[in-house]
Design an enzyme around this catalytic site. Structure first.
Site, PDB file in Angstrom:
ATOM      1  N   CYS A 257      11.241  -7.879   0.316  1.00 55.66           N
ATOM      2  CA  CYS A 257      11.520  -8.977   1.250  1.00 55.66           C
ATOM      3  C   CYS A 257      12.930  -9.002   1.824  1.00 55.66           C
ATOM      4  O   CYS A 257      13.088  -9.146   3.040  1.00 55.66           O
ATOM      5  CB  CYS A 257      11.240 -10.315   0.566  1.00 55.66           C
ATOM      6  SG  CYS A 257       9.508 -10.597   0.223  1.00 55.66           S
TER       7      CYS A 257
ATOM      8  N   ASN B  33       0.144  -6.431   4.907  1.00 56.17           N
ATOM      9  CA  ASN B  33       1.480  -5.842   4.936  1.00 56.17           C
ATOM     10  C   ASN B  33       2.089  -5.931   6.336  1.00 56.17           C
ATOM     11  O   ASN B  33       1.414  -5.652   7.340  1.00 56.17           O
ATOM     12  CB  ASN B  33       1.405  -4.381   4.491  1.00 56.17           C
ATOM     13  CG  ASN B  33       2.757  -3.800   4.164  1.00 56.17           C
ATOM     14  OD1 ASN B  33       3.713  -4.521   3.922  1.00 56.17           O
ATOM     15  ND2 ASN B  33       2.846  -2.484   4.153  1.00 56.17           N
TER      16      ASN B  33
END
Length: 497
Positions: free
Chosen positions: A309, A125
Site C-alpha cells: 500500500c 488488484n
C-alpha cells in the site's frame, strides 16, 4: 430373474424404507438450507489480502449474512477451502474454519455470486502501471474496470457496488458510468476503503479506529450508505462508523497511507543524521513521541518501509497531484518515496563498506524477507532492494524467513542462479559459514537466537547488521560481532555490555 430383481426392490426388515426416509430427510434439510432466509447476501470479487480477511470477519460477526468470496484462481479458492490458507494472518485460519460452509463460502463462479448478492465488494488488484501514460505512478485499473463490466453484464437487478480496492479519487464516478452504460439496472457505488495493517488485520477489522463509507449525497446514495454502515455497526461502535461523500472517502485512504509513510521516512532521514553526529535515533524518537501532538506511532527507524500500500498509494497521490496541476504538492510527496529508496540503498552500501568494501564471494545470511513480521507478504519489501544490491556486488546470500516460500523469494529476486541464493529453513544453518548476517524483518524469534552459537559458526571477523533495531547490540558486541544498526553510533557498544 424375477425373484432376484424383486428381492432387490422389496423392503427387507424395513431397512430399505429407512434408507429412503433418511435420503428424503436429507433432501428436505438441504432444500431448507438452500432457501435459508438471509438478512443480506454479500459477494466479494477478489480473495486476496483485503477481500479474504474482511469477508471472514463480516461472516463471523453477522451470522445471518451470507458472504461469498470469489476469485478466478482455482488454486487460490482451493487454498481458502483448505487448512493451509493462501495468506497468513494471526487468527485468520481459526475464524475461517469457524464460519466456512455456514455463512462463508468460496467459489470461482463469479456470475452466480454476483447475481444473488445484494452488495458486491470489488477488491481486485490495482497495481501501479508499468507502461503507458502515468507509468510508475498511476494505478492500473484494468482488473477493476473488467470487474465493473462483468457486474453490469450479469446482474439481474439493482445492487450496491462497494469499492474496496485502493483507487484514485473520482474512480467511483468512472465505475458508475461503466455500470450505467452497460446495464438497465440501477446501481449505487460506494467507497469503503480498508485501513488494515498486515500482521494485525483481524484485530484491525474487529476493533477498527474507524470504518469509512462514502457515497453519493442523494436519497438513493444515502440509503445505500446506511445499508452498508449498518453491517459494520453490528460490532463497531456507531461513532466510529464515519459516512462521507464519495470523493472524501477515496482521498482519505491515499492520504492516511501517505501520512504514515511520511513519518517513517522522516525518522529514517533523522537516523542518518544520528549516525553522523553520535545521537541515538531511538532516544530521539522517544523524546519527540512523548509529545502528545506527535505521538509515538510509526517513528521506528528501519531499513525502509514496504508492503503493497504505502508506495503504491503515494505514487498514486503524486500522479493525481500532477494531473490536477499541483506539481509542488506532487514533489513534496515524491520525496517520501525517494527517502525510502535511499534508506534501503544506504543500508546495503554500508554493509559493503563495513566489510572492507567488498562482499564478492562472501556468504551473507539474510534473516527475514517479508516486509514486516507476522505476514508472508513480500510486496515492496526492503529485503528485495538490499538483496539485489548485494547480489550485484557478487555476494552469496543465505536467506531464512519463517513464512516466505523459496519460490516467492526467487521470483522477487528475478530468479538468480541457484548457487548465488540459498534458502534455508533454519536461521542457524543460514548463518553457518557466513561473513555477516543482516536482520531485514523484525520477527520476534530473531531476538531469542543463541548468537554465541551463531558467532561460533561464522567466518571471522563476524559482522551483524540490524536493519530493524530489535537486537541487543551491546551483547552482540561483547560476543565479538562487529555491529551496525540504524541510527546508532555503536563504537562503544562492547564496553556497554
Amino acid at each position: 430373474a424375477d425373484s432376484s430383481t424383486g428381492a432387490a426392490q422389496r423392503p427387507k426388515n424395513g431397512r430399505r424404507t429407512a434408507s429412503r426416509s433418511t435420503r428424503t430427510q436429507a433432501t428436505i434439510l438441504g432444500t431448507m438450507e438452500s432457501e435459508k432466509q438471509w438478512s443480506c447476501k454479500i459477494c466479494c470479487l477478489g480473495a486476496g489480502y483485503v477481500g479474504g480477511p474482511t469477508m471472514t470477519v463480516i461472516a463471523k460477526m453477522c451470522p445471518d449474512v451470507k458472504v461469498t468470496v470469489v476469485d478466478l484462481s482455482e488454486r487460490r479458492i482451493a487454498a481458502w477451502k483448505s487448512s493451509n490458507l493462501p495468506i497468513y494472518e494471526p487468527g485468520l485460519q481459526e475464524m475461517v474454519e469457524a464460519t466456512r460452509g455456514k455463512n462463508l463460502f468460496f467459489t470461482t463462479d463469479n456470475t452466480a455470486a454476483i447475481r444473488e448478492a445484494d452488495i458486491v465488494f470489488v477488491s481486485v488488484n490495482t497495481p501501479t502501471k508499468k507502461q503507458g501514460i502515468g507509468a510508475g505512478e498511476a494505478a492500473d485499473l484494468t482488473y477493476w474496470e473488467l470487474a465493473g463490466r462483468h457486474i453490469a453484464q450479469v446482474a439481474q437487478g439493482p445492487k450496491i457496488i462497494v469499492e474496496k480496492s485502493t483507487v484514485p479519487v473520482k474512480t467511483a464516478a468512472a465505475m458508475a458510468k461503466v455500470l450505467e452504460a452497460n446495464s438497465e439496472h440501477a446501481f449505487q457505488v460506494l467507497s469503503n476503503p480498508e485501513f488494515l495493517a498486515e500482521g494485525t488485520a483481524i484485530d484491525d477489522l474487529l476493533k477498527p479506529d474507524r470504518v469509512l463509507v462514502g457515497g453519493e449525497q442523494t436519497p438513493e446514495g444515502i440509503a445505500a450508505i446506511e445499508k452498508l454502515a449498518d453491517i459494520y455497526r453490528r460490532w463497531v461502535p456507531p461513532s466510529q462508523v464515519l459516512t462521507t461523500n464519495l470523493w472524501s472517502a477515496e482521498l482519505s485512504k491515499l492520504t492516511a497511507n501517505a501520512f504514515l509513510a511520511q513519518r517513517i521516512s522522516s525518522i529514517n532521514s533523522i537516523s542518518a543524521l544520528c549516525e553522523a553526529t553520535g545521537a541515538d535515533v531511538d532516544e530521539v524518537a522517544h523524546a519527540i513521541g512523548v509529545d502528545s501532538r506527535i505521538g509515538p506511532k510509526f517513528l521506528r527507524a528501519s531499513v525502509g518501509f514496504g508492503g503493497s500500500c504505502f508506495q503504491k498509494d503515494i505514487l498514486n497521490l503524486v500522479y493525481l497531484c500532477r494531473s490536477f496541476g499541483l506539481p509542488e504538492v506532487a514533489s513534496y510527496w515524491q520525496q517520501v518515496i525517494a527517502m525510502n529508496d535511499w534508506q534501503k540503498q544506504r543500508f546495503a552500501t554500508q554493509m559493503v563498506g563495513k566489510m572492507f568494501n567488498t562482499v564478492c564471494g562472501k556468504k551473507i545470511a539474510i534473516l527475514g524477507f517479508a516486509f514486516k513480521k507476522d505476514t508472508g507478504d513480500t510486496r515492496e519489501t526492503a529485503a528485495i532492494a538490499v538483496c539485489a544490491a548485494l547480489l550485484r556486488e557478487g555476494a552469496i546470500l543465505s536467506i531464512y524467513d519463517p513464512k516466505v516460500s523459496r519460490e516467492q523469494m526467487m521470483m522477487d529476486l528475478d530468479n538468480p542462479p541457484a548457487d548465488k541464493v540459498l534458502v534455508e529453513s533454519d536461521p542457524y544453518i543460514a548463518c553457518a559459514g557466513a561473513h555477516a548476517f543482516a536482520v531485514l524483518t523484525e520477527w520476534d524469534e530473531f531476538k531469542t537466537i543463541d548468537y554465541n552459537q551463531v558467532y561460533g559458526s561464522m567466518v571471522k571477523p563476524c559482522f551483524a547488521f540490524d536493519g530493524r533495531n530489535i537486537l541487543d547490540h551491546a551483547k552482540l558486541a561483547s560476543i565479538g560481532f562487529e555491529v551496525s544498526a540504524i541510527g546508532k553510533d555503536l563504537k562503544g557498544a562492547a564496553h556497554a555490555a
